[in-house]
Write an enzyme that holds these catalytic residues in place. Structure first.
Site, PDB file in Angstrom:
ATOM      1  N   GLY A 175       1.652  -3.919   4.065  1.00 15.84           N
ATOM      2  CA  GLY A 175       1.703  -2.516   3.655  1.00 15.84           C
ATOM      3  C   GLY A 175       0.483  -2.152   2.846  1.00 15.84           C
ATOM      4  O   GLY A 175      -0.475  -2.916   2.787  1.00 15.84           O
ATOM      5  N   VAL A 190       1.901  -7.687   1.060  1.00 18.91           N
ATOM      6  CA  VAL A 190       2.090  -8.412   2.309  1.00 18.91           C
ATOM      7  C   VAL A 190       3.510  -8.957   2.274  1.00 18.91           C
ATOM      8  O   VAL A 190       3.960  -9.437   1.246  1.00 18.91           O
ATOM      9  CB  VAL A 190       1.103  -9.579   2.423  1.00 18.91           C
ATOM     10  CG1 VAL A 190       1.196 -10.232   3.796  1.00 18.91           C
ATOM     11  CG2 VAL A 190      -0.300  -9.113   2.141  1.00 18.91           C
ATOM     12  N   VAL A 191       4.196  -8.866   3.403  1.00 17.15           N
ATOM     13  CA  VAL A 191       5.570  -9.364   3.422  1.00 17.15           C
ATOM     14  C   VAL A 191       5.645 -10.644   4.243  1.00 17.15           C
ATOM     15  O   VAL A 191       5.102 -10.721   5.353  1.00 17.15           O
ATOM     16  CB  VAL A 191       6.535  -8.308   3.992  1.00 17.15           C
ATOM     17  CG1 VAL A 191       7.966  -8.832   3.956  1.00 17.15           C
ATOM     18  CG2 VAL A 191       6.429  -7.021   3.208  1.00 17.15           C
ATOM     19  N   TYR A 203       0.141  -1.956  -0.351  1.00 14.70           N
ATOM     20  CA  TYR A 203      -0.106  -2.742  -1.546  1.00 14.70           C
ATOM     21  C   TYR A 203       0.510  -4.128  -1.503  1.00 14.70           C
ATOM     22  O   TYR A 203       0.485  -4.845  -2.475  1.00 14.70           O
ATOM     23  CB  TYR A 203       0.366  -1.970  -2.782  1.00 14.70           C
ATOM     24  CG  TYR A 203       1.854  -1.890  -2.962  1.00 14.70           C
ATOM     25  CD1 TYR A 203       2.497  -2.711  -3.880  1.00 14.70           C
ATOM     26  CD2 TYR A 203       2.622  -0.997  -2.232  1.00 14.70           C
ATOM     27  CE1 TYR A 203       3.857  -2.647  -4.050  1.00 14.70           C
ATOM     28  CE2 TYR A 203       3.978  -0.926  -2.410  1.00 14.70           C
ATOM     29  CZ  TYR A 203       4.600  -1.750  -3.325  1.00 14.70           C
ATOM     30  OH  TYR A 203       5.948  -1.681  -3.493  1.00 14.70           O
ATOM     31  N   ASP A 258      12.457   8.523  -0.815  1.00 14.62           N
ATOM     32  CA  ASP A 258      11.768   8.185   0.429  1.00 14.62           C
ATOM     33  C   ASP A 258      12.764   7.679   1.472  1.00 14.62           C
ATOM     34  O   ASP A 258      12.571   6.616   2.056  1.00 14.62           O
ATOM     35  CB  ASP A 258      10.665   7.145   0.180  1.00 14.62           C
ATOM     36  CG  ASP A 258       9.687   7.081   1.355  1.00 14.62           C
ATOM     37  OD1 ASP A 258       9.703   8.011   2.186  1.00 14.62           O
ATOM     38  OD2 ASP A 258       8.922   6.111   1.441  1.00 14.62           O
TER      39      ASP A 258
END
Lengths: 295, 336
Positions: A31, A35-36, A33, A144
């Site tokens: 994303g 990392v997954v 900001y 969101d």
């Protein structure tokens, strides 16, 4: 860096070693900001997701959304809200250990080989609303909500995720930013640039997600912020002083094309599979005036 | 950077090799007075004790000026003050160090910056730096280690922020598991005054007291709602006949006092009592340096004695309470 001072070891319950406690197996996404990664909690073999936030990367230090995410997920524990299992840091990164949820609602909506039964939609909607209700009763706005942020667990539980934009409803004098929520799910008071709003904006998003679940395509896909206003009111009618007192005093309420509100018959045609009760609920959740939105 | 890793985990200062030791830490929002004195004995050397105190006053004055000029709410200031005091529980207080990372003023700026994020009042770090440099009269045009001064300062601030995050253990709610309980005393104070139907005079008096108290380490010991109730009880007991405020409604303060039900406000009475004793002690010793002093007449108009005597009298009144708390605490202690 000079000596950081003797670090007292007393009183701090030290239990385990986080780095060795989790494995990072596979990178699944990146994303703005973070990392997954997918991984496992070694001791329990439980599947988890690790969101690695690069703290050093930003001009202004740790990103605000990371702070929000940690702050609110620490507080919220609910079957329909993603669980924050742990937070740990390595030299450069902050790592959020989250519950592993393999699927989201957007994937399901897009996969046309899956047929949604009305019971599916009902249960997803109910679980979403339970999660939203839990946030709201704790005075937290999600800000969101969209299919992409509604994750689904292997056992079918739906959970709200991504609290990077969430904030608590604190002081009524405080101005909130109106530039929140992904455009297609943005409530009319936000489109008009309102600086004060309530949980009604989340309910609006849920209403639009509800419509999308029935249609299997986005209900109000505006191309840009101006177009969003047009698309929204073409579908649901332009708000006037009569149905929404004082709406014209909102900052961006001007030069509007006045569309009539849709008749029940028009809505019936648009949502051909919806029952009368489903339509009632949809209408209630997409009331233009935030004060009259059902909660 | 290897040194950095040593500070990430309190208690593991020795190891600097590739193997990064890691220890799970549970957030400790509050400490006992004993713990605080122990920690301070490790971080503040005896010769610097007085300097720590005076630096703290100056630092807070600076933070106040920054908040004022950048128009930040008070709650941000109190959060920053909390972080600053927390920082020196675990890091050595140095006065004449050459390392920019040891500069208490810069540390306080980093606290304020983090507080702005936590309190949702975000502004650019550069704005913080510029306001800070302007107030402190720092020349921004020089360059250090081939970096512009602002860039050099920014790096230092972010390094301190990183340390701070470890110290608060990423707990952005500091002890408030229930998000509807706001962590800031000023907010709670206003809510409680409203609930208890306390008039403007007492409310503003409580608010002044609060302004003094947020600068003390009490916020590391007692949760904010208990401090807020303690402040209100002290304010009601002071019964100021003459305050530099236009409000002549004199309600029956005793009646309100009797109506305060700590349980209903979810405040354990022991903690409220401890905060009352602390507040009274603070004024007995610090009245002349306090903010409250500017708002109360020099001498009490009824007794014609210095105001500080009022606090002493109250202290004797509350001493019975204190004995009671100690008994309870001792009992708890034995049971545990």
């Amino acid at each position: 860096m000079s000596v950081a001072g003797p670090q007292p070891t007393v009183q701090l319950p030290s239990v385990s070693t986080p780095l060795q406690n989790y494995s990072k197996d596979k990178k699944v996404g990146e994303g703005t900001y973070a990392v997954v990664y997918l991984g496992k909690q070694i001791t329990t073999k439980r599947n988890i997701a690790i969101k690695e936030i690069k703290t050093g990367l930003f001009k202004d230090g740790l990103d605000m959304s990371a702070i929000r995410e940690v702050k609110y997920l620490q507080e919220l524990k609910h079957p329909n809200v993603i669980e924050l299992v742990d937070v740990f840091s390595t030299t450069n990164n902050l790592n959020l250990v989250l519950e592993f949820l393999p699927c989201d609602l957007e994937m399901l909506i897009k996969d046309k080989s899956i047929v949604f039964k009305s019971s599916d939609i009902k249960s997803w909607l109910l679980m979403t609303l339970r999660g939203v209700h839990h946030c709201h009763r704790n005075f937290i706005l999600h800000r969101d909500l969209k299919p992409n942020n509604l994750l689904i667990a292997p056992d079918g539980h739906l959970k709200l995720a991504d609290f990077g934009l969430a904030r608590s409803l604190g002081n009524p004098n405080e101005n909130l930013s109106s530039n929140v929520v992904t455009r297609w799910y943005r409530a009319p008071e936000l489109l008009f640039g309102s600086r004060h709003y309530t949980g009604a904006i989340d309910i609006w998003s849920v209403g639009i997600i509800f419509a999308e679940l029935m249609l299997r395509i986005p209900y109000l896909p505006g191309k840009d912020d101006v177009d969003q206003i047009d698309v929204t009111f073409r579908a649901l009618g332009t708000p006037t002083e009569q149905i929404w007192p004082n709406v014209s005093s909102l900052p961006m309420y001007n030069a509007l094309h006045v569309y009539p509100p849709p008749s029940r018959q028009e809505l019936r045609q648009r949502f051909s599979a919806a029952t009368e009760k489903a339509l009632d609920l949809l209408i209630l959740m997409t009331q233009l005036d935030p004060k009259s939105k059902t909660n | 950077m290897s040194k950095d890793s040593t500070t990430t985990d309190n208690g593991t200062t020795k190891s600097t090799t590739i193997h990064i030791p890691s220890i799970t830490q549970i957030s400790r929002p509050f400490f006992s007075n004993k713990e605080i004195s122990f920690l301070h004995s490790q971080t503040i050397s005896d010769s610097l004790k007085l300097h720590y105190k005076s630096t703290k006053d100056q630092v807070f004055q600076l933070l106040f000026q920054i908040c004022k000029s950048m128009k930040f709410p008070l709650r941000m200031l109190s959060t920053a003050m909390n972080y600053y005091q927390r920082y020196y529980l675990f890091n050595k207080f140095e006065l004449n160090s050459n390392d920019i990372l040891d500069d208490p003023y810069l540390i306080s700026l980093s606290c304020l910056f983090l507080a702005s994020k936590v309190e949702d009042c975000i502004k650019k770090l550069k704005d913080f730096q510029q306001t800070y440099n302007k107030i402190k009269n720092i020349d921004e045009s020089i360059s250090i280690d081939n970096l512009s001064f602002l860039e050099y300062q920014r790096k230092a601030l972010l390094q301190i922020e990183c340390k701070l995050l470890q110290i608060i253990k990423f707990d952005f709610n500091l002890g408030n598991n229930h998000p509807s309980i706001k962590m800031n005393i000023d907010y709670l104070l206003i809510q409680f005054c409203k609930q208890l139907k306390i008039n403007y005079k007492i409310s503003i008096l409580s608010w002044f007291i609060q302004f003094d108290i947020i600068q003390t380490p009490l916020c590391l010991v007692i949760p904010p709602h208990c401090i807020a109730v303690g402040i209100i009880i002290v304010a009601l007991n002071l019964k100021p006949k003459e305050l530099h405020i236009e409000d002549n409604t004199d309600d029956d303060y005793d009646e309100i006092l009797n109506s305060i039900d700590c349980e209903r406000l979810n405040c354990p009475e022991v903690l409220v009592n401890e905060s009352i004793i602390y507040i009274l002690d603070y004024y007995i010793h610090q009245y002349n340096n306090s903010i409250l002093k500017n708002y109360l007449p020099e001498k009490d108009p009824i007794t014609n004695k210095d105001q500080v005597f009022n606090f002493m009298n109250l202290k004797t009144k509350f001493n019975d309470l204190q004995d009671l708390c100690y008994q309870i605490k001792e009992k708890d202690f034995i049971q545990n």
